[in-house]
Design a protein around this motif. Structure first.
Motif, PDB file in Angstrom:
ATOM      1  N   HIS A  62       0.846  -1.189   0.000  1.00 18.15           N
ATOM      2  CA  HIS A  62       0.000   0.000   0.000  1.00 18.15           C
ATOM      3  C   HIS A  62       0.885   1.244   0.000  1.00 18.15           C
ATOM      4  CE1 HIS A  62      -3.407  -2.509   0.543  1.00 18.15           C
ATOM      5  NE2 HIS A  62      -3.211  -2.771   1.820  1.00 18.15           N
ATOM      6  N   GLY A  63       0.625   2.161  -0.927  1.00 18.58           N
ATOM      7  CA  GLY A  63       1.403   3.388  -1.010  1.00 18.58           C
ATOM      8  C   GLY A  63       2.524   3.342  -2.017  1.00 18.58           C
ATOM      9  N   SER A  64       2.837   2.152  -2.543  1.00 23.46           N
ATOM     10  CA  SER A  64       3.895   2.071  -3.542  1.00 23.46           C
ATOM     11  C   SER A  64       3.549   2.916  -4.763  1.00 23.46           C
ATOM     12  CB  SER A  64       4.114   0.620  -3.975  1.00 23.46           C
ATOM     13  OG  SER A  64       4.706  -0.132  -2.941  1.00 23.46           O
ATOM     14  N   VAL A  65       4.565   3.563  -5.322  1.00 19.70           N
ATOM     15  CA  VAL A  65       4.366   4.356  -6.530  1.00 19.70           C
ATOM     16  C   VAL A  65       4.402   3.420  -7.737  1.00 19.70           C
ATOM     17  CG1 VAL A  65       5.292   6.194  -7.980  1.00 19.70           C
ATOM     18  CG2 VAL A  65       5.372   6.407  -5.485  1.00 19.70           C
ATOM     19  N   ALA A  66       3.284   3.333  -8.443  1.00 22.33           N
ATOM     20  CA  ALA A  66       3.202   2.508  -9.649  1.00 22.33           C
ATOM     21  C   ALA A  66       3.431   3.340 -10.903  1.00 22.33           C
ATOM     22  CB  ALA A  66       1.849   1.810  -9.726  1.00 22.33           C
ATOM     23  N   LEU A  76      -4.188  -4.041  -3.697  1.00 24.50           N
ATOM     24  CA  LEU A  76      -3.285  -3.029  -3.177  1.00 24.50           C
ATOM     25  C   LEU A  76      -3.726  -1.631  -3.587  1.00 24.50           C
ATOM     26  CD1 LEU A  76       0.240  -4.623  -3.849  1.00 24.50           C
ATOM     27  CD2 LEU A  76      -1.000  -4.504  -1.677  1.00 24.50           C
ATOM     28  N   VAL A  77      -3.514  -0.682  -2.707  1.00 26.41           N
ATOM     29  CA  VAL A  77      -3.704   0.726  -3.042  1.00 26.41           C
ATOM     30  C   VAL A  77      -2.346   1.273  -3.457  1.00 26.41           C
ATOM     31  CG1 VAL A  77      -4.434   3.001  -2.257  1.00 26.41           C
ATOM     32  CG2 VAL A  77      -5.593   0.963  -1.404  1.00 26.41           C
ATOM     33  N   VAL A  78      -2.057   1.165  -4.755  1.00 27.90           N
ATOM     34  CA  VAL A  78      -0.826   1.759  -5.269  1.00 27.90           C
ATOM     35  C   VAL A  78      -1.144   3.162  -5.770  1.00 27.90           C
ATOM     36  CG1 VAL A  78       0.282  -0.421  -5.843  1.00 27.90           C
ATOM     37  CG2 VAL A  78      -1.200   0.685  -7.528  1.00 27.90           C
ATOM     38  N   THR A  79      -0.109   3.938  -6.027  1.00 29.00           N
ATOM     39  CA  THR A  79      -0.311   5.358  -6.275  1.00 29.00           C
ATOM     40  C   THR A  79       0.339   5.815  -7.573  1.00 29.00           C
ATOM     41  OG1 THR A  79       1.693   6.056  -5.118  1.00 29.00           O
ATOM     42  CG2 THR A  79      -0.289   5.770  -3.798  1.00 29.00           C
ATOM     43  N   ALA A  80      -0.147   6.925  -8.051  1.00 27.69           N
ATOM     44  CA  ALA A  80       0.488   7.654  -9.146  1.00 27.69           C
ATOM     45  C   ALA A  80       0.934   9.006  -8.609  1.00 27.69           C
ATOM     46  CB  ALA A  80      -0.477   7.849 -10.314  1.00 27.69           C
ATOM     47  N   VAL A  81       2.110   9.440  -9.024  1.00 21.77           N
ATOM     48  CA  VAL A  81       2.582  10.795  -8.742  1.00 21.77           C
ATOM     49  C   VAL A  81       2.849  11.433 -10.092  1.00 21.77           C
ATOM     50  CG1 VAL A  81       4.296  12.217  -7.573  1.00 21.77           C
ATOM     51  CG2 VAL A  81       3.621  10.028  -6.583  1.00 21.77           C
ATOM     52  N   VAL A 116       4.649   6.748  -1.458  1.00 21.76           N
ATOM     53  CA  VAL A 116       4.185   8.027  -0.914  1.00 21.76           C
ATOM     54  C   VAL A 116       4.006   7.918   0.593  1.00 21.76           C
ATOM     55  CG1 VAL A 116       3.039   8.692  -3.053  1.00 21.76           C
ATOM     56  CG2 VAL A 116       1.734   7.498  -1.272  1.00 21.76           C
ATOM     57  N   ASP A 117       4.188   6.720   1.133  1.00 24.07           N
ATOM     58  CA  ASP A 117       4.065   6.501   2.573  1.00 24.07           C
ATOM     59  C   ASP A 117       5.389   6.868   3.234  1.00 24.07           C
ATOM     60  OD1 ASP A 117       3.163   5.778   5.030  1.00 24.07           O
ATOM     61  OD2 ASP A 117       3.155   3.615   4.648  1.00 24.07           O
ATOM     62  N   ILE A 118       5.727   8.154   3.166  1.00 23.11           N
ATOM     63  CA  ILE A 118       7.051   8.607   3.566  1.00 23.11           C
ATOM     64  C   ILE A 118       7.029  10.102   3.836  1.00 23.11           C
ATOM     65  CG2 ILE A 118       7.766   9.053   1.174  1.00 23.11           C
ATOM     66  CD1 ILE A 118      10.547   7.989   1.893  1.00 23.11           C
ATOM     67  N   ASP A 119       7.907  10.552   4.678  1.00 20.94           N
ATOM     68  CA  ASP A 119       8.109  11.981   4.955  1.00 20.94           C
ATOM     69  C   ASP A 119       9.462  12.364   4.373  1.00 20.94           C
ATOM     70  OD1 ASP A 119       8.666  14.490   5.952  1.00 20.94           O
ATOM     71  OD2 ASP A 119       8.732  13.867   8.063  1.00 20.94           O
ATOM     72  N   LEU A 120       9.460  12.970   3.193  1.00 15.76           N
ATOM     73  CA  LEU A 120      10.713  13.272   2.511  1.00 15.76           C
ATOM     74  C   LEU A 120      11.465  14.453   3.126  1.00 15.76           C
ATOM     75  CD1 LEU A 120      10.051  12.709  -1.309  1.00 15.76           C
ATOM     76  CD2 LEU A 120      11.239  11.250   0.334  1.00 15.76           C
ATOM     77  N   VAL A 121      10.861  15.121   4.105  1.00 20.22           N
ATOM     78  CA  VAL A 121      11.589  16.169   4.816  1.00 20.22           C
ATOM     79  C   VAL A 121      12.579  15.543   5.789  1.00 20.22           C
ATOM     80  CG1 VAL A 121      11.387  18.110   6.409  1.00 20.22           C
ATOM     81  CG2 VAL A 121       9.730  17.840   4.552  1.00 20.22           C
TER      82      VAL A 121
END
Length: 945
Positions: free
Chosen positions: A475-479, A575-580, A615-620
């Motif tokens: 879940h949250g992986s960038v596809a 799975l809930v995968v994501t697009a950015v 996207v399951d991340i804090d890039l700061v």
């Protein structure tokens, strides 16, 4: 009808000083002799519309009092004014998805005129029109140097029939130009080349200068507002009427000011700014209003940044979002290679006409004024379902988990049962000893695999083998990671920033997760040239952001298929995968049917999240990745400074780049040149075509319309909630084989690999009506809890597809209704969101509110938009959709915004009534509705002329 000569009823025509050749214009200051004062306090938006009326005034279509009425515009006047103003745009802009049905309608009108023994050549554009073919390329191939070539070849394979229609139109119609495929996105081509800011027209042997204005068949036509050009999106129906000489009718403009101060801080981009503006204006409520930027902050905002904001007007609901012409406008025109004589004309005309802004220019008065300090902007994304839902970058992981909280409830139990679902290449899910060992290793190391710091115990983890590389999905992986769309690829600063970030990531030893489908689809060929000039293209390619096409791809659902192992893993494990993506739209089901979450981001952030793989991340605070040496690399380590970006933009983005790329813009490549070019006055319809069919809107048309009648014994086809977009209504994206449209294509011998997209098949009404209300995420209260294209036929409550129910109702002679909540029809301007329901038998739509363009399109197709009274809704009235409905009072003398009674008969035979407002907002709306729509109105006028 469109006027061919100016009457100058105000004696406003005068010479423009200092030009190299004789040029005249209609000066707004001439209105001062009629008692009009303080023109410099009018919003620039109002001034441009006022000039249009002043120049076209003839005391017939546009009367003297109409011009003076608008010239007396004051803030908050719109709330009480019932005035309407004819507006004659200078040109029309089309893209191929919406342009093909418009051209097909014009061709059908010619056929109808011929059947009525009239002159078909009367059907001809009377104002200049440009059609840019940009919406048909799909991302089939990616991640290789051959991706662009392969995608172009597939594009022509799929769209030859459609393109043949456009080639015919290019030779059959005057005032009609076509920009062939593979050139760029319509809005970016418009910004960089087509728009002139000031236009000239020969009138009785003298050139007359006037503002460049337009309407387009894409809601993001507003992007050109960043250049100081007033234009907005309309449905294809309205655009066709403008092409045929009909004015648009505007109510008194309501103009919301947006005052900028300060400057963007280090690390913030135009994308971050636009997501903030979108959130602010959506909260303020600007649907149907004009937005205008003002304030000292404009002098620190580049034109490409302005255009990025204007592009997003539909996302916050505004009609347009204009930035007045100023020194930055002139600078941009020079750098994009415009003729110096044109730039000089723009400067002289706008200054003489009071349409040029400086820091000393008095700020206009507005209906309301919002303020924004640019220094407060922070890195942001928007999603996972709507462009107005901004979330700061540091909070993205938390926001994602909150949006899909149900997916993380099982937590630890998923891990103990997941080995049976392992996917390793072609091993078919068999849990081999090696696979089990790999799973155990992954459980120990997953927390560091992409720097996301989250334990595997928090959700599913599916191992994959892609091209010899082992990776995972959860879940949250960038596809999908796509640098795409007109919104951002028109902006050199963010494109150069993406290239610089990629270069530093490569230098740090980072790689993109192999499960991510990457793509680079710029809005014009100029982008590739300046990226190459800046020595950044190679770095993007090393991260698999290879060129896939010049067109609107991922943002409109042309993202192409996911790699098969990824698609299988997503499907089998839910799975809930994501697009950015660097786009402007992320509505549910739009980007890809298997990608539930989509986040809008700047191009450099697209690269960053491709590297992170989640996207399951804090890039700061968390690393964007870990290189082969085991070193953590943070986003701050690879993020370029504004000074670096600015220096590279100045060095690499030159007038020569644009001159080279637009020098042969209408010629096309070898594929375009090889197309057969249909000739003749009438288009030869192919009854076997699955792409282009003669639309049925003019079949059996009589010279005079039949009297309108009340709608009786109607049934409800769909009961819908708030924020139903045109993506829910109008067919878009890919076909499902089991859907009614998919079944139609299979029955007509079309193989699944050749389905193409709904957008590509907009010229075939048989496909489009079957796909109407076909979105896989549509929630119809008559569908017994199922998502997608389902309803239940009444009164027997038999579940079936919406298309099948429609056909059954039409066989029974039953008219149909749609019942909805707030903002019905928001999103892109799509004429098929009105055409499709009409062909399904829908006669009226009852909603709490309508999006501006969609309301107009419903009227344009002869569908009656009815609005609940304030405080009332389907819930408050207890409407379920199982009732029968009578709409009473419309066969009497119909007036704008007339109260219309709706009589409801429940299943038990009891009845009640409620009042609605007929959203026929002007007399011309009433005329269109009585004629069965705009096209029939225009055609009857042309035949009688």
């Amino acid at each position: 009808m469109f006027m061919t000569a100016y009457k100058d009823v105000f004696h406003a025509r005068t010479s423009l000083e200092g030009t190299s050749e004789a040029v005249e214009y209609f000066r707004l200051s001439a209105l001062e002799q009629y008692g009009i004062a303080n023109l410099d306090h009018l919003p620039f938006t109002v001034r441009i519309i006022l000039e249009n009326m002043l120049r076209h005034a003839d005391n017939n279509l546009i009367k003297q009092e109409d011009v003076l009425s608008l010239a007396r515009w004051t803030p908050r006047q719109a709330a009480t004014s019932e005035a309407e103003y004819p507006f004659l745009p200078a040109r029309v802009l089309l893209q191929d998805f919406t342009g093909v049905p418009a051209v097909a309608d014009l061709a059908a009108m010619r056929s109808a005129v011929a059947r009525l023994q009239g002159d078909p050549e009367k059907i001809n554009p009377l104002v200049p029109a440009d059609l840019v073919i940009d919406h048909s390329v799909q991302v089939d191939a990616f991640g290789t140097q051959f991706a662009f070539t392969q995608n172009v070849e597939r594009e022509y394979e799929r769209n030859g029939e459609r393109y043949a229609l456009l080639r015919w139109a290019q030779q059959a119609f005057s005032n009609f130009r076509v920009v062939p495929p593979g050139t760029g996105i319509v809005h970016q081509v418009n910004l960089e080349y087509l728009a002139s800011v000031v236009m000239t027209k020969d009138d009785n042997g003298t050139k007359v200068a006037y503002p460049d204005t337009l309407v387009g068949t894409d809601s993001h036509t507003t992007m050109i507002n960043g250049l100081g050009v007033l234009g907005w999106g309309v449905g294809g129906i309205e655009a066709e009427a403008v092409l045929l000489g009909q004015p648009l009718y505007l109510l008194t403009p309501e103009v919301i000011g947006m005052r900028l101060t300060g400057a963007l801080p280090e690390g913030a981009t135009a994308t971050d700014l636009v997501l903030t503006v979108t959130q602010m204006l959506r909260k303020r409520g600007v649907v149907g209003k004009f937005v205008e930027f003002t304030g000292p902050g404009l002098s620190y905002l580049g034109l490409a940044d302005r255009a990025t904001i204007s592009n997003m007007s539909p996302e916050f609901g505004a009609t347009s979002t204009i930035f007045p012409v100023d020194a930055e406008t002139l600078r941009y025109m020079r750098v994009t290679g415009r003729d110096p004589k044109l730039v000089d004309l723009v400067e002289r005309y706008t200054k003489a006409q009071g349409l040029f802004r400086t820091d000393k220019t008095p700020e206009p008065q507005f209906d309301d004024l919002l303020e924004l300090d640019l220094s407060t902007i922070e890195p942001s994304l928007a999603g996972p379902r709507r462009p107005q839902d901004r979330v700061s970058m540091k909070a993205l992981g938390t926001a994602f988990r909150e949006a899909y909280a149900d997916r993380f409830k099982a937590a630890a139990t998923n891990v103990t049962t997941e080995n049976a679902n392992i996917r390793l290449g072609n091993e078919g899910g068999i849990a081999t000893p090696d696979a089990v060992e790999a799973q155990e290793d992954a459980e120990q190391t997953l927390a560091h695999a992409n720097g996301n710091g989250h334990s595997v115990l928090e959700g599913k983890d599916i191992l994959l083998n892609l091209d010899g590389q082992q990776t995972h999905l959860r879940h949250g992986s960038v596809a999908i990671a796509a640098i795409t769309s007109c919104t951002n690829t028109s902006n050199p600063s963010v494109m150069i920033a993406a290239g610089l970030l990629a270069k530093r990531a490569v230098e740090k030893g980072l790689k993109v997760n192999p499960a991510v489908k990457t793509s680079l689809a710029p809005g014009s060929r100029a982008v590739i040239d300046y990226l190459r000039n800046a020595d950044l293209l190679t770095s993007l390619e090393q991260l698999r952001f290879n060129l896939v096409g010049f067109g609107c791809t991922t943002c409109i659902g042309n993202s192409g298929p996911l790699p098969e192992p990824v698609a299988e893993a997503v499907q089998e494990n839910d799975l809930v995968v994501t697009a950015v993506l660097s786009g402007n739209r992320n509505f549910e089901g739009r980007i890809h049917p298997q990608v539930r979450a989509s986040f809008l981001a700047s191009p450099p952030l697209v690269v960053a999240y491709a590297l992170a793989g989640t996207v399951d991340i804090d890039l700061v605070n968390e690393p964007v990745g870990i290189n082969d040496k085991g070193e953590k690399v943070f986003l701050r380590d690879i993020w370029p400074s504004q000074e670096e970006i600015s220096q590279l933009v100045t060095k690499s983005v030159t007038p020569e780049v644009f001159a080279e790329n637009y020098g042969r813009v209408f010629e096309g490549d070898e594929h375009w040149q090889a197309l057969s070019n249909s000739t003749g006055t009438l288009f030869e319809w192919d009854p076997e075509s699955t792409y282009v069919r003669e639309p049925p809107f003019f079949e059996g048309m009589s010279g005079d319309p039949a009297p309108i009648q009340d709608i009786r014994n109607a049934r409800v086809l769909a009961v819908l909630d708030d924020s139903i977009t045109t993506d829910h209504i109008s067919p878009a994206g890919s076909f499902a084989p089991q859907s009614p449209a998919g079944q139609y294509l299979l029955e007509h011998g079309v193989q699944r690999r050749d389905f193409n997209t709904y957008g590509a098949r907009r010229g075939n009404h048989e496909v489009m009506m079957r796909g109407t209300f076909g979105n896989i995420r549509l929630r119809n209260h008559l569908a017994n809890g199922k998502e997608g294209y389902y309803t239940s036929h009444q009164p027997d409550s038999t579940e079936m597809t919406i298309y099948d129910a429609s056909m059954r109702y039409q066989q029974e002679g039953t008219p149909l209704l749609i019942i909805a909540g707030k903002e019905y029809g928001s999103g892109s301007s799509r004429d098929w969101a009105a055409k499709g329901p009409l062909l399904l038998g829908v006669r009226a739509a009852i909603a709490e509110s309508f999006e501006r363009i969609h309301r107009s399109n419903l009227v344009g197709m002869g569908i009656l938009p009815l609005q609940f009274r304030p405080g009332e809704s389907k819930e408050s009235l207890g409407l379920t959709g199982h009732e029968t409905y009578d709409i009473l009072g419309i066969e009497q003398e119909l007036k704008p915004r007339q109260t219309v009674t709706v009589k409801v008969t429940r299943e038990d035979g009891s009845t009640f009534t409620f009042e609605t407002i007929a959203r026929l907002d002007s007399p011309i709306d009433v005329t269109y509705y009585k004629n069965g729509g705009i096209l029939l109105t225009v055609l009857r006028r042309l035949i009688q002329a």
